[in-house]
Design a protein around this motif. Sequence first.
Motif, PDB file in Angstrom:
ATOM      1  N   SER A 237       0.836  -1.200   0.000  1.00  0.00           N
ATOM      2  CA  SER A 237       0.000   0.000   0.000  1.00  0.00           C
ATOM      3  C   SER A 237       0.870   1.249   0.000  1.00  0.00           C
ATOM      4  N   VAL A 238       0.271   2.373  -0.400  1.00  0.00           N
ATOM      5  CA  VAL A 238       0.995   3.643  -0.385  1.00  0.00           C
ATOM      6  C   VAL A 238       1.463   3.979   1.027  1.00  0.00           C
ATOM      7  N   ARG A 239       0.601   3.757   2.006  1.00  0.00           N
ATOM      8  CA  ARG A 239       0.953   4.068   3.390  1.00  0.00           C
ATOM      9  C   ARG A 239       2.153   3.249   3.855  1.00  0.00           C
ATOM     10  N   THR A 240       2.118   1.952   3.569  1.00  0.00           N
ATOM     11  CA  THR A 240       3.236   1.093   3.979  1.00  0.00           C
ATOM     12  C   THR A 240       4.516   1.473   3.247  1.00  0.00           C
ATOM     13  N   LEU A 241       4.399   1.799   1.965  1.00  0.00           N
ATOM     14  CA  LEU A 241       5.566   2.193   1.177  1.00  0.00           C
ATOM     15  C   LEU A 241       6.206   3.460   1.743  1.00  0.00           C
ATOM     16  N   ASN A 242       5.369   4.445   2.063  1.00  0.00           N
ATOM     17  CA  ASN A 242       5.890   5.677   2.652  1.00  0.00           C
ATOM     18  C   ASN A 242       6.651   5.390   3.947  1.00  0.00           C
ATOM     19  N   ARG A 243       6.060   4.555   4.789  1.00  0.00           N
ATOM     20  CA  ARG A 243       6.688   4.243   6.078  1.00  0.00           C
ATOM     21  C   ARG A 243       8.044   3.562   5.883  1.00  0.00           C
ATOM     22  N   ARG A 244       8.075   2.577   4.971  1.00  0.00           N
ATOM     23  CA  ARG A 244       9.326   1.854   4.751  1.00  0.00           C
ATOM     24  C   ARG A 244      10.409   2.757   4.177  1.00  0.00           C
ATOM     25  N   PHE A 245      10.044   3.637   3.248  1.00  0.00           N
ATOM     26  CA  PHE A 245      11.031   4.542   2.663  1.00  0.00           C
ATOM     27  C   PHE A 245      11.608   5.485   3.713  1.00  0.00           C
ATOM     28  N   HIS A 246      10.742   6.053   4.523  1.00  0.00           N
ATOM     29  CA  HIS A 246      11.238   6.976   5.549  1.00  0.00           C
ATOM     30  C   HIS A 246      12.120   6.251   6.555  1.00  0.00           C
ATOM     31  N   THR A 247      11.766   5.023   6.904  1.00  0.00           N
ATOM     32  CA  THR A 247      12.532   4.265   7.883  1.00  0.00           C
ATOM     33  C   THR A 247      13.883   3.824   7.329  1.00  0.00           C
ATOM     34  N   GLU A 248      13.904   3.361   6.085  1.00  0.00           N
ATOM     35  CA  GLU A 248      15.099   2.729   5.541  1.00  0.00           C
ATOM     36  C   GLU A 248      15.980   3.648   4.702  1.00  0.00           C
ATOM     37  N   THR A 249      15.426   4.747   4.183  1.00  0.00           N
ATOM     38  CA  THR A 249      16.236   5.663   3.366  1.00  0.00           C
ATOM     39  C   THR A 249      16.261   7.085   3.902  1.00  0.00           C
ATOM     40  N   GLY A 250      15.331   7.415   4.797  1.00  0.00           N
ATOM     41  CA  GLY A 250      15.237   8.791   5.278  1.00  0.00           C
ATOM     42  C   GLY A 250      14.596   9.729   4.281  1.00  0.00           C
ATOM     43  N   GLN A 251      14.051   9.176   3.206  1.00  0.00           N
ATOM     44  CA  GLN A 251      13.413   9.979   2.168  1.00  0.00           C
ATOM     45  C   GLN A 251      12.009   9.446   1.898  1.00  0.00           C
ATOM     46  N   SER A 252      11.196  10.284   1.249  1.00  0.00           N
ATOM     47  CA  SER A 252       9.915   9.797   0.751  1.00  0.00           C
ATOM     48  C   SER A 252      10.177   9.042  -0.556  1.00  0.00           C
ATOM     49  N   PRO A 253       9.236   8.217  -1.020  1.00  0.00           N
ATOM     50  CA  PRO A 253       9.441   7.517  -2.289  1.00  0.00           C
ATOM     51  C   PRO A 253       9.715   8.449  -3.457  1.00  0.00           C
ATOM     52  N   MET A 254       8.980   9.556  -3.553  1.00  0.00           N
ATOM     53  CA  MET A 254       9.181  10.457  -4.678  1.00  0.00           C
ATOM     54  C   MET A 254      10.481  11.251  -4.544  1.00  0.00           C
ATOM     55  N   GLU A 255      10.921  11.514  -3.326  1.00  0.00           N
ATOM     56  CA  GLU A 255      12.238  12.129  -3.150  1.00  0.00           C
ATOM     57  C   GLU A 255      13.323  11.195  -3.668  1.00  0.00           C
ATOM     58  N   TRP A 256      13.156   9.905  -3.416  1.00  0.00           N
ATOM     59  CA  TRP A 256      14.124   8.927  -3.913  1.00  0.00           C
ATOM     60  C   TRP A 256      14.144   8.949  -5.445  1.00  0.00           C
ATOM     61  N   VAL A 257      12.969   8.980  -6.062  1.00  0.00           N
ATOM     62  CA  VAL A 257      12.892   9.025  -7.524  1.00  0.00           C
ATOM     63  C   VAL A 257      13.632  10.254  -8.055  1.00  0.00           C
ATOM     64  N   THR A 258      13.425  11.400  -7.437  1.00  0.00           N
ATOM     65  CA  THR A 258      14.096  12.623  -7.875  1.00  0.00           C
ATOM     66  C   THR A 258      15.606  12.480  -7.776  1.00  0.00           C
ATOM     67  N   GLY A 259      16.087  11.880  -6.691  1.00  0.00           N
ATOM     68  CA  GLY A 259      17.522  11.670  -6.537  1.00  0.00           C
ATOM     69  C   GLY A 259      18.093  10.772  -7.616  1.00  0.00           C
ATOM     70  N   VAL A 260      17.354   9.724  -7.976  1.00  0.00           N
ATOM     71  CA  VAL A 260      17.798   8.831  -9.048  1.00  0.00           C
ATOM     72  C   VAL A 260      17.843   9.599 -10.373  1.00  0.00           C
ATOM     73  N   ARG A 261      16.820  10.388 -10.636  1.00  0.00           N
ATOM     74  CA  ARG A 261      16.799  11.166 -11.881  1.00  0.00           C
ATOM     75  C   ARG A 261      17.979  12.141 -11.953  1.00  0.00           C
ATOM     76  N   VAL A 262      18.290  12.774 -10.838  1.00  0.00           N
ATOM     77  CA  VAL A 262      19.421  13.710 -10.815  1.00  0.00           C
ATOM     78  C   VAL A 262      20.723  12.956 -11.067  1.00  0.00           C
ATOM     79  N   ARG A 263      20.882  11.790 -10.467  1.00  0.00           N
ATOM     80  CA  ARG A 263      22.100  10.999 -10.713  1.00  0.00           C
ATOM     81  C   ARG A 263      22.212  10.602 -12.176  1.00  0.00           C
TER      82      ARG A 263
END
Length: 327
Positions: A237-263
């Motif tokens: 679920s979106v809720r679970t995904l958000n929680r896991r991203f914040h816990t394991e990466t310190g970012q939201s899912p879409m913040e992670w996507v932006t970082g990948v795009r910048v790289r």
Amino acid sequence: MHTVAVLALPDVIAFDLATPVELFGRARRPDGRPAYRVVVCGAEPMVDAGPVRLAVGAGLDELHRADTIVVPGRNHPEEPTPAPVLDALRAAAKEGTRIASICVGAFTLAETGLLDGLRATTHWLAADALAGRHPAVRVDANALYIDNGAVATSAGAAAGLDLCLHLVHRDHGVAVAADAARIAVAPLHRTGGQAQFIVRNPPRYATATLENVLAWIEENAHLDLTLADLATAAHTSVRTLNRRFHTETGQSPMEWVTGVRVRHAQELLETTDHGVERIARHVGFPSASNFRAHFRRLAGVTPHEYRSTFTGTAAAQQQTGRRNAGA
């Protein structure tokens, strides 16, 4: 004369040690006199520095006679610093000596407590480790160097040169610093900070449960993705995904996507001559302006400045212009 004591600890990084020795040692006043007296000191008469072994010119007593102490990094900064070294650094700081670190030399300074409550930087690869080991230090992984007055820190490798030139500027003014920069064949001030060197959201990021979706993002970041798309790819679920991203990466899912795009954009800026609009579309940004804004926020420089730094475009154009002018 202003004395700079460079601290040579066991397992010292040779590059970090040589940078202040050479930069301060070759700095000259306008009348040609040396701007600094440089001495290398330590707790042991000989130290290993990677593949070489170095003789140390003076003991720790020299720290009490120095005006500036430079602490280079060590290849294994997690190893504890000898207590006599920490005591000598604390005593020197109490006497008003300026202390600066290069790269992971910030770990040694943090052990003394001299960085508690202050902003400090180190090599971006070691920033999380420094923050974890010394939570009282306000670690800023984006800065090339940070000068707090009595205590200064720098990022890795060439950033030590940036800090040393800054200290020469502070001590003797811009003319002496500019001359030192010319001798070192280095810019007196570099555009941007350490952020432009950080590898954003690497494809093999260590994570407990997100490995598959991170790999999926790596392959699909160029698409017009939504949070629901990511949740579907992660089979959650979106809720679970958000929680896991914040816990394991310190970012939201879409913040992670932006970082990948910048790289991905950084790779294209380094390896192609594609324009900004083409790169923006290729990596998944909706417009060139949106790309520029996110790139500047994460890398600290514009795409053009980044390309000039990492491909030598500006320098090549300058040299071409000089050759044409002389033809």
